[in-house]
Write a protein that holds these residues in place. Structure first.
Motif, PDB file in Angstrom:
ATOM      1  N   VAL A 147       0.839  -1.202   0.000  1.00 37.04           N
ATOM      2  CA  VAL A 147       0.000   0.000   0.000  1.00 37.04           C
ATOM      3  C   VAL A 147       0.874   1.252   0.000  1.00 37.04           C
ATOM      4  O   VAL A 147       0.638   2.197  -0.767  1.00 37.04           O
ATOM      5  N   VAL A 148       1.898   1.269   0.857  1.00 35.33           N
ATOM      6  CA  VAL A 148       2.805   2.418   0.923  1.00 35.33           C
ATOM      7  C   VAL A 148       3.490   2.642  -0.419  1.00 35.33           C
ATOM      8  O   VAL A 148       3.590   3.770  -0.912  1.00 35.33           O
ATOM      9  N   GLU A 149       3.942   1.549  -1.019  1.00 38.19           N
ATOM     10  CA  GLU A 149       4.634   1.668  -2.315  1.00 38.19           C
ATOM     11  C   GLU A 149       3.725   2.247  -3.386  1.00 38.19           C
ATOM     12  O   GLU A 149       4.142   3.104  -4.172  1.00 38.19           O
ATOM     13  N   LYS A 150       2.484   1.804  -3.400  1.00 45.37           N
ATOM     14  CA  LYS A 150       1.529   2.315  -4.403  1.00 45.37           C
ATOM     15  C   LYS A 150       1.256   3.803  -4.191  1.00 45.37           C
ATOM     16  O   LYS A 150       1.237   4.589  -5.153  1.00 45.37           O
ATOM     17  N   VAL A 151       1.009   4.198  -2.936  1.00 44.25           N
ATOM     18  CA  VAL A 151       0.724   5.602  -2.659  1.00 44.25           C
ATOM     19  C   VAL A 151       1.906   6.478  -3.062  1.00 44.25           C
ATOM     20  O   VAL A 151       1.737   7.520  -3.716  1.00 44.25           O
ATOM     21  N   HIS A 152       3.105   6.069  -2.712  1.00 42.27           N
ATOM     22  CA  HIS A 152       4.289   6.859  -3.034  1.00 42.27           C
ATOM     23  C   HIS A 152       4.551   6.891  -4.542  1.00 42.27           C
ATOM     24  O   HIS A 152       4.917   7.948  -5.089  1.00 42.27           O
ATOM     25  N   ARG A 153       4.338   5.783  -5.198  1.00 42.67           N
ATOM     26  CA  ARG A 153       4.578   5.737  -6.653  1.00 42.67           C
ATOM     27  C   ARG A 153       3.622   6.659  -7.389  1.00 42.67           C
ATOM     28  O   ARG A 153       4.026   7.436  -8.261  1.00 42.67           O
ATOM     29  N   PHE A 154       2.358   6.603  -7.026  1.00 45.21           N
ATOM     30  CA  PHE A 154       1.376   7.463  -7.692  1.00 45.21           C
ATOM     31  C   PHE A 154       1.573   8.933  -7.301  1.00 45.21           C
ATOM     32  O   PHE A 154       1.324   9.831  -8.109  1.00 45.21           O
ATOM     33  N   MET A 201       5.451  13.229   0.161  1.00 43.24           N
ATOM     34  CA  MET A 201       4.648  12.012   0.156  1.00 43.24           C
ATOM     35  C   MET A 201       3.569  12.081   1.236  1.00 43.24           C
ATOM     36  O   MET A 201       3.839  12.505   2.370  1.00 43.24           O
ATOM     37  N   PRO A 202       2.347  11.700   0.903  1.00 46.06           N
ATOM     38  CA  PRO A 202       1.278  11.674   1.921  1.00 46.06           C
ATOM     39  C   PRO A 202       1.578  10.635   2.990  1.00 46.06           C
ATOM     40  O   PRO A 202       2.321   9.665   2.759  1.00 46.06           O
ATOM     41  N   ALA A 233      -4.920   5.235  -6.657  1.00 43.86           N
ATOM     42  CA  ALA A 233      -4.618   6.299  -7.621  1.00 43.86           C
ATOM     43  C   ALA A 233      -5.697   7.375  -7.588  1.00 43.86           C
ATOM     44  O   ALA A 233      -5.405   8.577  -7.688  1.00 43.86           O
ATOM     45  N   HIS A 234      -6.936   6.955  -7.436  1.00 44.00           N
ATOM     46  CA  HIS A 234      -8.058   7.895  -7.329  1.00 44.00           C
ATOM     47  C   HIS A 234      -7.883   8.810  -6.118  1.00 44.00           C
ATOM     48  O   HIS A 234      -8.074  10.029  -6.212  1.00 44.00           O
ATOM     49  N   GLU A 235      -7.507   8.232  -4.974  1.00 45.55           N
ATOM     50  CA  GLU A 235      -7.337   9.033  -3.760  1.00 45.55           C
ATOM     51  C   GLU A 235      -6.134   9.964  -3.872  1.00 45.55           C
ATOM     52  O   GLU A 235      -6.185  11.112  -3.403  1.00 45.55           O
ATOM     53  N   VAL A 236      -5.050   9.500  -4.482  1.00 50.44           N
ATOM     54  CA  VAL A 236      -3.886  10.365  -4.686  1.00 50.44           C
ATOM     55  C   VAL A 236      -4.259  11.531  -5.602  1.00 50.44           C
ATOM     56  O   VAL A 236      -3.800  12.667  -5.412  1.00 50.44           O
ATOM     57  N   ALA A 237      -5.125  11.275  -6.576  1.00 49.85           N
ATOM     58  CA  ALA A 237      -5.576  12.341  -7.477  1.00 49.85           C
ATOM     59  C   ALA A 237      -6.325  13.427  -6.694  1.00 49.85           C
ATOM     60  O   ALA A 237      -6.205  14.615  -7.003  1.00 49.85           O
TER      61      ALA A 237
END
Length: 305
Positions: A96-103, A112-113, A157-161
């Motif tokens: 999960v952390v990796e996905k949030v940081h990548r996006f 980074m959030p 990705a939606h939430e990072v957007a």
């Protein structure tokens, strides 16, 4: 994003009520209220200019206090476990952390959030925080357990957007405008009501009426905030599609729709079903207060790009 909007609206109502109670008590003990002028000895006249200035200060002050509290409130109310990227994490947590940081890097975020997980069977995720620099992206355990890897990527990705689009700040500005009118009209309505009681009871009635009208008008005002939230969901879907790929974003929406349908068939009173109604309510009243558009509409708009 349903959790984020709901928490923000509830926090805003609590903050606004607290501010108005404090202001009313201060003006009562000091005997100075710039929004009220004497009207034929009744003391119930209204200085509309001063009242509007007062309403602006309280309205936007309450909205920005709610924004500053948003991340803290989300952590406390949802009992969020914040994931330390440098700490000991499970494979699922690190993913999960990796996905949030990548996006986040792909979206051009300089900071980074924070990333969090909360224990709930509901399939949900949300992003909140007072700024892009101090944001939080959080997912539920139910989301990780019920969605495959591609769908989880689409949701994150939606939430990072949402973070990249600055949706919390723009929603705060809108909430400030709504708050201003809530304070303005609730005070006028309360003064009008207090004129129908004996002079010795006017303060008590006016004080109580201000609180009641403010809560009622705040709930009605949340219809406007929810409508704006629905509008921003389409933008976040597009942003999620740009970050994770449109196919993954569409797959995430279809997976969520399938979960909603399964939950509704299994038990219409199940907590998961109730939570997902915030995302895909079909009743006319539910649509007014829903922070998310209908899932079929979201999928259709995403595929029309």
């Amino acid at each position: 994003m349903g959790k984020r909007v709901l928490l923000f609206i509830l926090t805003n109502i609590l903050v606004m009520t607290t501010l108005v109670i404090a202001w009313t008590l201060i003006t009562t003990f000091t005997g100075i209220d710039p929004s009220i002028r004497d009207a034929g000895g009744t003391g119930l006249g209204i200085n509309y200019t001063s009242l509007m200035v007062f309403s602006l200060l309280i309205g936007f002050g309450g909205a920005f206090i709610s924004l500053l509290m948003s991340r803290w409130m989300a952590k406390k109310m949802m009992k969020v476990k914040v994931l330390d990227p440098d700490g000991q994490l499970s494979a699922a947590e690190r993913s999960v952390v990796e996905k949030v940081h990548r996006f986040s890097r792909a979206a051009g975020l300089m900071h980074m959030p924070e990333v969090g997980i909360y224990q709930s069977a509901e399939v949900n995720a949300f992003a909140t925080g007072p700024s892009k620099k101090k944001s939080l992206v959080c997912v539920s355990v139910g989301l990780l357990n019920n969605m495959d890897e591609d769908a989880v990527e689409g949701v994150i990705a939606h939430e990072v957007a949402h973070v990249a689009n600055g949706d919390m700040v723009t929603m705060t500005l809108l909430q400030g405008v709504v708050n201003t009118f809530v304070v303005f009209f609730s005070r006028i309505a309360a003064i009008a009501v207090s004129r129908f009681v004996k002079p010795e009871l006017q303060f008590v009635v006016q004080f109580a009426a201000i609180i009641v009208f403010q809560i009622v008008f705040s709930i009605l005002g949340s219809i406007i905030v929810s409508a704006y939230s629905r509008h921003r969901e389409y933008h976040a879907d597009r942003g999620g599609g740009d970050l994770a790929g449109r196919d993954k974003m569409a797959h995430a929406l279809r997976s969520l729709k399938a979960h909603v349908n399964r939950a509704s068939v299994k038990d219409r009173t199940d907590d998961s079903a109730i939570q997902t109604m915030k995302i895909s309510g079909k009743g006319s009243m539910m649509k007014l207060f829903s922070s998310h558009p209908d899932l079929d509409d979201r999928i259709a708009r995403l595929e029309q790009r």
